[in-house]
Design a protein around this motif. Structure first.
Motif, PDB file in Angstrom:
ATOM      1  N   ALA A  52       0.848  -1.198   0.000  1.00 48.93           N
ATOM      2  CA  ALA A  52       0.000   0.000   0.000  1.00 48.93           C
ATOM      3  C   ALA A  52       0.876   1.238   0.000  1.00 48.93           C
ATOM      4  O   ALA A  52       1.008   1.939   0.990  1.00 48.93           O
ATOM      5  CB  ALA A  52      -0.934  -0.003   1.209  1.00 48.93           C
ATOM      6  N   CYS A  53       1.522   1.509  -1.118  1.00 48.35           N
ATOM      7  CA  CYS A  53       2.508   2.584  -1.188  1.00 48.35           C
ATOM      8  C   CYS A  53       1.829   3.937  -1.330  1.00 48.35           C
ATOM      9  O   CYS A  53       0.992   4.137  -2.210  1.00 48.35           O
ATOM     10  CB  CYS A  53       3.453   2.361  -2.358  1.00 48.35           C
ATOM     11  N   ALA A  54       2.227   4.859  -0.471  1.00 48.27           N
ATOM     12  CA  ALA A  54       1.712   6.228  -0.550  1.00 48.27           C
ATOM     13  C   ALA A  54       2.726   7.164  -1.182  1.00 48.27           C
ATOM     14  O   ALA A  54       2.347   8.196  -1.743  1.00 48.27           O
ATOM     15  CB  ALA A  54       1.333   6.725   0.840  1.00 48.27           C
ATOM     16  N   TYR A  55       4.027   6.834  -1.084  1.00 47.19           N
ATOM     17  CA  TYR A  55       5.098   7.671  -1.624  1.00 47.19           C
ATOM     18  C   TYR A  55       6.114   6.767  -2.309  1.00 47.19           C
ATOM     19  O   TYR A  55       6.340   5.632  -1.884  1.00 47.19           O
ATOM     20  CB  TYR A  55       5.804   8.469  -0.520  1.00 47.19           C
ATOM     21  N   VAL A  56       6.751   7.293  -3.353  1.00 47.40           N
ATOM     22  CA  VAL A  56       7.726   6.500  -4.085  1.00 47.40           C
ATOM     23  C   VAL A  56       8.821   7.411  -4.617  1.00 47.40           C
ATOM     24  O   VAL A  56       8.592   8.590  -4.916  1.00 47.40           O
ATOM     25  CB  VAL A  56       7.042   5.733  -5.253  1.00 47.40           C
ATOM     26  N   ASP A  57      10.038   6.884  -4.704  1.00 45.58           N
ATOM     27  CA  ASP A  57      11.137   7.591  -5.356  1.00 45.58           C
ATOM     28  C   ASP A  57      12.080   6.544  -5.936  1.00 45.58           C
ATOM     29  O   ASP A  57      12.190   5.424  -5.408  1.00 45.58           O
ATOM     30  CB  ASP A  57      11.883   8.490  -4.367  1.00 45.58           C
ATOM     31  N   ALA A  58      12.768   6.881  -7.027  1.00 41.08           N
ATOM     32  CA  ALA A  58      13.602   5.896  -7.717  1.00 41.08           C
ATOM     33  C   ALA A  58      14.818   6.572  -8.332  1.00 41.08           C
ATOM     34  O   ALA A  58      14.830   7.774  -8.581  1.00 41.08           O
ATOM     35  CB  ALA A  58      12.794   5.170  -8.794  1.00 41.08           C
ATOM     36  N   ASP A  59      15.853   5.763  -8.592  1.00 40.62           N
ATOM     37  CA  ASP A  59      17.045   6.227  -9.290  1.00 40.62           C
ATOM     38  C   ASP A  59      17.674   5.014  -9.951  1.00 40.62           C
ATOM     39  O   ASP A  59      17.323   3.865  -9.656  1.00 40.62           O
ATOM     40  CB  ASP A  59      18.022   6.897  -8.322  1.00 40.62           C
ATOM     41  N   ILE A  60      18.605   5.237 -10.854  1.00 43.49           N
ATOM     42  CA  ILE A  60      19.268   4.158 -11.562  1.00 43.49           C
ATOM     43  C   ILE A  60      20.767   4.353 -11.472  1.00 43.49           C
ATOM     44  O   ILE A  60      21.278   5.481 -11.570  1.00 43.49           O
ATOM     45  CB  ILE A  60      18.799   4.101 -13.033  1.00 43.49           C
ATOM     46  N   ASP A  61      21.524   3.259 -11.243  1.00 44.03           N
ATOM     47  CA  ASP A  61      22.975   3.379 -11.126  1.00 44.03           C
ATOM     48  C   ASP A  61      23.639   3.187 -12.490  1.00 44.03           C
ATOM     49  O   ASP A  61      22.972   2.948 -13.505  1.00 44.03           O
ATOM     50  CB  ASP A  61      23.522   2.422 -10.070  1.00 44.03           C
ATOM     51  N   ASN A  62      24.975   3.285 -12.514  1.00 43.31           N
ATOM     52  CA  ASN A  62      25.688   3.237 -13.790  1.00 43.31           C
ATOM     53  C   ASN A  62      25.762   1.830 -14.388  1.00 43.31           C
ATOM     54  O   ASN A  62      26.254   1.651 -15.497  1.00 43.31           O
ATOM     55  CB  ASN A  62      27.102   3.813 -13.634  1.00 43.31           C
ATOM     56  N   LYS A  63      25.252   0.818 -13.667  1.00 43.14           N
ATOM     57  CA  LYS A  63      25.183  -0.540 -14.200  1.00 43.14           C
ATOM     58  C   LYS A  63      23.770  -0.907 -14.651  1.00 43.14           C
ATOM     59  O   LYS A  63      23.525  -2.035 -15.075  1.00 43.14           O
ATOM     60  CB  LYS A  63      25.675  -1.537 -13.150  1.00 43.14           C
ATOM     61  N   MET A 116      19.079   8.905  -3.815  1.00 37.31           N
ATOM     62  CA  MET A 116      20.095   9.410  -4.735  1.00 37.31           C
ATOM     63  C   MET A 116      21.311   8.502  -4.706  1.00 37.31           C
ATOM     64  O   MET A 116      21.642   7.945  -3.652  1.00 37.31           O
ATOM     65  CB  MET A 116      20.511  10.841  -4.345  1.00 37.31           C
ATOM     66  N   ILE A 117      21.980   8.364  -5.847  1.00 42.23           N
ATOM     67  CA  ILE A 117      23.144   7.491  -5.963  1.00 42.23           C
ATOM     68  C   ILE A 117      24.369   8.340  -6.261  1.00 42.23           C
ATOM     69  O   ILE A 117      24.399   9.100  -7.222  1.00 42.23           O
ATOM     70  CB  ILE A 117      22.939   6.444  -7.056  1.00 42.23           C
ATOM     71  N   ALA A 118      25.407   8.198  -5.423  1.00 33.51           N
ATOM     72  CA  ALA A 118      26.642   8.965  -5.567  1.00 33.51           C
ATOM     73  C   ALA A 118      27.526   8.369  -6.659  1.00 33.51           C
ATOM     74  O   ALA A 118      27.350   7.212  -7.065  1.00 33.51           O
ATOM     75  CB  ALA A 118      27.384   8.999  -4.238  1.00 33.51           C
ATOM     76  N   PRO A 119      28.500   9.145  -7.149  1.00 34.20           N
ATOM     77  CA  PRO A 119      29.408   8.629  -8.181  1.00 34.20           C
ATOM     78  C   PRO A 119      30.145   7.362  -7.759  1.00 34.20           C
ATOM     79  O   PRO A 119      30.483   6.525  -8.608  1.00 34.20           O
ATOM     80  CB  PRO A 119      30.379   9.799  -8.396  1.00 34.20           C
ATOM     81  N   ASP A 120      30.412   7.184  -6.449  1.00 34.30           N
ATOM     82  CA  ASP A 120      31.108   5.988  -5.984  1.00 34.30           C
ATOM     83  C   ASP A 120      30.165   4.813  -5.722  1.00 34.30           C
ATOM     84  O   ASP A 120      30.608   3.764  -5.243  1.00 34.30           O
ATOM     85  CB  ASP A 120      31.919   6.300  -4.729  1.00 34.30           C
ATOM     86  N   GLY A 121      28.877   4.973  -6.021  1.00 34.23           N
ATOM     87  CA  GLY A 121      27.919   3.892  -5.851  1.00 34.23           C
ATOM     88  C   GLY A 121      27.148   3.914  -4.551  1.00 34.23           C
ATOM     89  O   GLY A 121      26.210   3.124  -4.382  1.00 34.23           O
ATOM     90  N   ARG A 122      27.527   4.774  -3.625  1.00 28.98           N
ATOM     91  CA  ARG A 122      26.792   4.858  -2.361  1.00 28.98           C
ATOM     92  C   ARG A 122      25.361   5.322  -2.628  1.00 28.98           C
ATOM     93  O   ARG A 122      25.132   6.279  -3.357  1.00 28.98           O
ATOM     94  CB  ARG A 122      27.487   5.803  -1.394  1.00 28.98           C
ATOM     95  N   ILE A 123      24.401   4.645  -2.027  1.00 30.21           N
ATOM     96  CA  ILE A 123      22.988   4.988  -2.180  1.00 30.21           C
ATOM     97  C   ILE A 123      22.555   5.758  -0.944  1.00 30.21           C
ATOM     98  O   ILE A 123      22.621   5.239   0.178  1.00 30.21           O
ATOM     99  CB  ILE A 123      22.117   3.737  -2.347  1.00 30.21           C
ATOM    100  N   HIS A 124      22.113   6.976  -1.136  1.00 35.30           N
ATOM    101  CA  HIS A 124      21.603   7.803  -0.045  1.00 35.30           C
ATOM    102  C   HIS A 124      20.077   7.776  -0.055  1.00 35.30           C
ATOM    103  O   HIS A 124      19.456   7.792  -1.120  1.00 35.30           O
ATOM    104  CB  HIS A 124      22.077   9.253  -0.183  1.00 35.30           C
TER     105      HIS A 124
END
Length: 265
Positions: A52-63, A116-124
């Motif tokens: 039952a999702c009320a909020y969503v956010d997404a991002d894609i990494d370099n792979k 958000m995904i950082a250049p080094d791959g860390r996911i915030h």
């Protein structure tokens, strides 16, 4: 960071995520739409624990992995309201890993996730959260993953001084985060401070500082904009509240003022 999000992947394919109500026993979930040579295609996703999702956010990494955060009740926890879940897809959204709960809310509802995904791959991952048993956000939490979403650090409470009615966060080219939050709910003696700024320097958040001194104008929203040259700007939408001295907490919205402030170069 609310009920929808979209991005373009490395193949120039457009992805759109929406929270939606599917009229079946599965309840609400997330609709993932993407555009290919045949037009828009759609995939309905629902997690067994977070359907039952009320909020969503997404991002894609370099792979090419799509990372998705959704906020909704954990159906394994009686009475839970709007907890934070994470999942990912390695096949452009056609299948998804089982959802992992990042934060349990119970009666203190979460809202407005930002991933958000950082250049080094860390996911915030950030989200707003109530602390006293309700919906209105009272602080902002932050966590991150260094192993592609397999495990997450214990969430940190940023301890905003005032209620973050809205917030926005962007990442610079080094992977550091910059965030502002706005609040119209202020004591009369400090009403001139309505927007606050902080940044993540790679290891910790610095102390919040007021950056909009608005007098008797209430700031209802602030957003950060990052240019291709790396400059960071903030826009603020404000309203006149001529009756604030009478402690009217639902002021008449009379005049909108748009400000732009350059934070750094």
């Amino acid at each position: 960071m609310d009920a929808s999000d979209f991005f373009v992947d490395s193949r120039d394919q457009l992805h759109l995520f929406l929270t939606a109500d599917k009229t079946s026993s599965s309840g609400e979930g997330v609709v993932h739409l993407y555009m290919d040579e045949d037009g828009w295609q759609s995939v309905y996703w629902t997690g067994k624990r977070a359907r039952a999702c009320a909020y969503v956010d997404a991002d894609i990494d370099n792979k090419g992995r799509i990372h998705l955060v959704c906020i909704g009740p954990d159906f394994k926890i009686s009475g839970d309201l709007n907890s934070v879940f994470y999942t990912h897809s390695d096949d452009a959204g056609n299948s998804w890993a089982p959802a992992k709960r990042i934060s349990l809310s119970k009666q203190n509802q979460a809202s407005s996730p930002d991933l958000m995904i950082a250049p080094d791959g860390r996911i915030h991952l950030l989200w707003a959260k109530n602390l006293s048993g309700g919906f209105m956000p009272q602080t902002i939490f932050h966590t991150f993953s260094d192993d592609n979403g397999e495990s997450w650090r214990e969430p940190t409470n940023l301890k905003t001084d005032y209620q973050p009615i809205t917030y926005d966060c962007v990442m610079d080219s080094t992977g550091n985060l910059h965030m502002v939050y706005a609040t119209p709910i202020m004591p009369p003696e400090v009403i001139e401070k309505s927007t606050f700024y902080t940044h993540w320097n790679g290891s910790e958040w610095v102390e919040f500082e007021p950056i909009v001194h608005s007098g008797f104008f209430l700031n209802f929203s602030s957003e950060l904009l990052k240019t291709n040259e790396g400059k960071l700007y903030m826009t603020a939408r404000q309203y006149n509240a001529d009756n604030w001295q009478e402690k009217e907490y639902n002021p008449k919205l009379e005049q909108a003022v748009y400000l732009t402030k350059q934070l750094y170069q």
